[in-house]
Design a protein around this motif. Sequence first.
Motif, PDB file in Angstrom:
ATOM      1  N   GLN A 166      17.184  51.954 -29.361  1.00 30.12           N
ATOM      2  CA  GLN A 166      17.414  51.630 -30.769  1.00 30.12           C
ATOM      3  C   GLN A 166      17.014  50.165 -30.937  1.00 30.12           C
ATOM      4  OE1 GLN A 166      21.521  51.893 -31.997  1.00 30.12           O
ATOM      5  NE2 GLN A 166      20.942  52.258 -34.115  1.00 30.12           N
ATOM      6  N   VAL A 167      15.976  49.938 -31.716  1.00 32.85           N
ATOM      7  CA  VAL A 167      15.423  48.572 -31.811  1.00 32.85           C
ATOM      8  C   VAL A 167      16.414  47.635 -32.492  1.00 32.85           C
ATOM      9  CG1 VAL A 167      13.503  47.166 -32.632  1.00 32.85           C
ATOM     10  CG2 VAL A 167      13.093  49.494 -31.866  1.00 32.85           C
ATOM     11  N   PHE A 168      16.866  48.045 -33.666  1.00 31.66           N
ATOM     12  CA  PHE A 168      17.854  47.245 -34.399  1.00 31.66           C
ATOM     13  C   PHE A 168      19.108  48.091 -34.585  1.00 31.66           C
ATOM     14  CE2 PHE A 168      13.694  45.852 -35.936  1.00 31.66           C
ATOM     15  CZ  PHE A 168      13.752  44.495 -35.715  1.00 31.66           C
ATOM     16  N   THR A 169      20.250  47.517 -34.292  1.00 29.28           N
ATOM     17  CA  THR A 169      21.492  48.243 -34.567  1.00 29.28           C
ATOM     18  C   THR A 169      21.837  48.037 -36.041  1.00 29.28           C
ATOM     19  OG1 THR A 169      22.831  46.340 -34.012  1.00 29.28           O
ATOM     20  CG2 THR A 169      22.341  47.882 -32.224  1.00 29.28           C
ATOM     21  N   PRO A 170      22.659  48.899 -36.616  1.00 25.60           N
ATOM     22  CA  PRO A 170      23.054  48.704 -38.026  1.00 25.60           C
ATOM     23  C   PRO A 170      23.662  47.318 -38.251  1.00 25.60           C
ATOM     24  CG  PRO A 170      23.737  50.857 -37.262  1.00 25.60           C
ATOM     25  CD  PRO A 170      23.188  50.158 -36.073  1.00 25.60           C
ATOM     26  N   ALA A 171      24.456  46.854 -37.295  1.00 26.64           N
ATOM     27  CA  ALA A 171      25.087  45.532 -37.463  1.00 26.64           C
ATOM     28  C   ALA A 171      24.033  44.431 -37.531  1.00 26.64           C
ATOM     29  CB  ALA A 171      26.049  45.270 -36.307  1.00 26.64           C
ATOM     30  N   GLN A 172      23.002  44.577 -36.719  1.00 23.34           N
ATOM     31  CA  GLN A 172      21.938  43.564 -36.730  1.00 23.34           C
ATOM     32  C   GLN A 172      21.175  43.598 -38.055  1.00 23.34           C
ATOM     33  OE1 GLN A 172      20.017  44.729 -33.046  1.00 23.34           O
ATOM     34  NE2 GLN A 172      20.718  42.871 -32.017  1.00 23.34           N
ATOM     35  N   ILE A 173      20.968  44.798 -38.557  1.00 16.10           N
ATOM     36  CA  ILE A 173      20.256  44.914 -39.844  1.00 16.10           C
ATOM     37  C   ILE A 173      21.094  44.272 -40.944  1.00 16.10           C
ATOM     38  CG2 ILE A 173      19.434  46.559 -41.574  1.00 16.10           C
ATOM     39  CD1 ILE A 173      18.728  48.414 -39.162  1.00 16.10           C
ATOM     40  N   VAL A 174      22.398  44.551 -40.923  1.00 17.80           N
ATOM     41  CA  VAL A 174      23.284  43.965 -41.942  1.00 17.80           C
ATOM     42  C   VAL A 174      23.285  42.442 -41.811  1.00 17.80           C
ATOM     43  CG1 VAL A 174      25.707  43.749 -42.645  1.00 17.80           C
ATOM     44  CG2 VAL A 174      24.739  46.000 -42.149  1.00 17.80           C
TER      45      VAL A 174
END
Lengths: 625, 487
Positions: A166-174
């Motif tokens: 998973q390249v970006f986790t949801p937390a990282q995107i947020v």
Amino acid sequence: MELSPSDRALGDLLVARRVLSLQQLDEAVGLAETWNVRLGDAILSRNWAEPAVYYQAVAYHYELPFVDLIRDAPDPALLAVGEADTYARKLTMPWRLRDGRIAIATADPGPEMVLFARERWGNDVEFVVASKFDIVWAVQTAFADELSHHAVYDLAELNPEMSAQQVFTPAQIVFCYVVLTLLMIGLALAPIATLIAVNVVMSLFYLGNFLFKGILVSVGGGRSVDKDEAVAIAARALSDEELPVFTVLVPMFREPAMLPVLARSLRELDYPLGKLDIKLVLESSDHETIEVASKLGLEGVFEVIRVPPSHPQTKPKACNFALQFARGEFLVIYDAEDRPEPDQLRKVVATFRQSSPNTACLQCRLSYFNAGENWLTRMFTLDYALWFDQMLPGLERLNVPIPLGGTSNHFKIDVLRELHAWDPFNVTEDADLGVRLTQKGYRVGIVDSTTFEEASCHAGNWIRQRSRWMKGYMQTFLVHTRRPLHLMRTIGPLGFLGFVFFIGGTVLAGLLNPIFWILYLVWMFAATSGFDPVFPQLLLFLSLFNLLAGNGAFVFLHMLAPIRRGWLNLIPYSLTAIFYWVMISIAAYKGLWQLLRNPFYWEKTQHGVSKHVVRELAAAQEAAS
Amino acid sequence: MIRIPVAFVMSVTFAAVFIVSRLAATAGLVPDDAVTLWVSAITAGEGEMPIGRIVAAYPTVPFLATSLLELVTPSGTQTPVFLTAGVLALLAKAWLASFRRVGLPLIAAVAATLLIALHPALLRAAISGPADIMLAAFLFLLGGALYDLRARSAASEVMAVALALLGLAFSHPMGAALACAAIPLLVFAMRPEMLASSVINLVVALVFPTAFCVGAFAYMSWVFPGSGWSFLTAPAEGLATWTVGFSQFFGRGLTGSLALDAAIAVAIALILAAPIVPVAIVWVRQRRPLLAPALIIAATTCFAAWLTVSTGLFGDPAALAVMPPLLAAIIVARIPVVRERLTVVFPMLIIGWFGGIAALAIGDPRGATNVLVALEGRGINQERLAAINLGNATIGRDGILVDTFNAPAIVLGRGRARGLLSPSDDEFTLGVLFSRIDTPFVAVPDPQIGIGAQDRLNKTFPLLYRSGAPGYHLIYEKSNWKLFARN
């Protein structure tokens, strides 16, 4: 160690059957006793007998049938996927049911194997002899899908937070979204103040980056020469008998021409060939290389591991697949064009013996044998000298996680397996593994031994390679900053800082440099006052200081880099480092683009294009013909 | 165990420097450069100095160190004295540690350290302020780094020499002279196998940081319009004064060439102030790794004196007088045979201490003359005292138009720069440009005396001192200074 009576009898048989000459037998017995290996390992490592002929003789000696597992494949119903790695390591597997008894195929008949088989399959067993290569082939064929699944998904399924799948986790995107939003709000409400704030952050980053790397070089330069010399002496003092089996993985893809050169480099290692477990890791679709490998008549210590096709098609996946067949206590990865110093494996064993028990990996220095080919190879050599000869020893001394280099990293194989090996979704799986090892409480050390590689001598090839590294560093940074507090707790504040500057800083500098260079050039040549509000005097000073001191410091560090090897003729090329950094920035942007578009794509570096290698290959072909 | 001797040595050194500096300040023996540096630091520390002047301030290292110290210490603290004493105390600590490390007995190590740390040449450097003592520190670092370079020539040794040269160049004008003088001699500090390969490239690496920083410094000075390029303009006045003093001492000189005489004077001063050096050189004459670095330091210093006088670029070569005790310390720490002959070494160090006084007379004739004048009870620098008094008189008043560049001691007397409108302020520039004064206060010296003739306000308003300005009345007059207040 004296040869067993059984091996002595086998030797006599081989002579009687004219497989070996008497002189070869004497020599093989001597080698087997010196190396503390079975007679067969010594014979096969010298290529004195065709493997098939040898194993037929073994079968005759033990009065067992010889089977060809490629023609007479094992019964799949008897095989258990969970035991595939045991089959491969013990070179023993159930073959077929015969008269209600399980026939066990083995390449290593003897009392120990009998005990093992009875313990595993009960007393109702009988034995057949198969060649080592057939067993490895049979295991690969029988469990291709399962082993491939393990190679690809073990880390992602068992330790998903450490996988780059998973390249970006949801937390990282947020997080990114919030930062960008705040930036936009700032630009809308107070554009000048916001730009100043951004500028300050960037300037501080630059300052920290070059200060940190300067400290690394300074600390790394103070590495004890006495310690290295002590290791060298200890390595020479190691007797062949006490050396462990060492697995050497050589992942290759469409590089058939490199095989003779590679084989020669590995033969030149000052290590008992009979204790080398060399695996040529080839994609099963790479028919050309597989064919050349099989026709080359390599010694019996060379095995071909065919990696079944699956996504992603990366080197770490191939290595994970091959790891399941590894039989060594230690494991090292070499690239096809690598030329390790002959005493490298001995030094590694000696260093492991002298290091703390938690030392799980040792990184050797890397450099290039074609440094003087053109400007790019000279700069690349300076770059590597700075990285491997100066900075990595600094990281080691400061206990900062060491991002492993692509090859010549030597592992304790048990630890490697415990950590689910390399992340096949990360295109700098080695750098990621270095950080992961430190996080798990293991130590990565540096060994004073060099592997010489082929430097990319064409700009396009170089940018492809570097863009992969940059993308991999981005992946590694994203993976390990998913839980920043956990990272800080596991590697300590200095380790955290080092990780941020060494992994994140390398990428960020590549991305930011062009922006600052362009701003500077516009400011200088356009004589515009448009920047004045964004660059108040103090900030202008800080920015210019960073520009000058940062670039000057890095040029100086590059000047220091080749001194250790006495390559003083490279020093003046440091003055042209700015052009090299431009190429790094191009690679960084390409890497960023790929991270977003095609994160797991492996940019293949073309090897064998250097004039040196071309000459060598020509010489090798001439010698062969 | 070692902590007590270290604390003792550091305390004694610190106290000695502090006392000597106070005595020197009272006697007016502190050089103008040191006063200017302190005033600049006070001004910068208060944020009253434009970035252009901060960026172009030279010597950079002592200026930044003093400014930072000024920033974190209470107003009125004698920061240069603390800084100087602190640096020398740290040097003393380093010497004690290195003497102990190489096996000197504790008492011998402490005694040798004190003989070197309190050597007249180092005390003179301490009186001269942070720039001179930092010159000493970097010269010592260079010496040690040269020995390491001769022993190993690896990246960290090259880095150490290069950074020592950089520190020298930016700690004192004479450090810049030393850095220049060292360049051709550095090849002799390298291992023979290095000499066999591309030795010029290694020299490039050694001098790159200094060359790059000089270029960068010049560029920054150009970008930020302040007193840019000031570091390149020769302090010719200092050299002229030194020349006069030298002529008074030596008459027509030794060789007819002043530059050569200066180099010879440095060599003689070395023999007088550190006789252990020539003796040790004779002892190890067959051992090049031990001989070469010491000879390079000595030769570099002599060459720097020659370079300074012949080019006129680096000012007053008196600061080179600091070299002998440093070289003595380096030799004791680095040459094993020296440590084995302590019965010779200690008498040499003691002779060197007394010889140092004579060496100062040769190396710094102007300073020696000033000391003699002070010992006779005569004032050395009446103009500075007058400026300090004026500064005292301005306490409690703000908005005073005064040329502090010409008389920096005003800031010392006042204790702070804030409230003074100096040539770097817009009010001053506009006042001079439009020949108009409308600040609350204005102060000028008598244009008939030396300092007054150079005063920028006097040049614009020639009658200001005698007649005052319209709308202003006299509130202070003392020692050729007048302070006017707006009605």
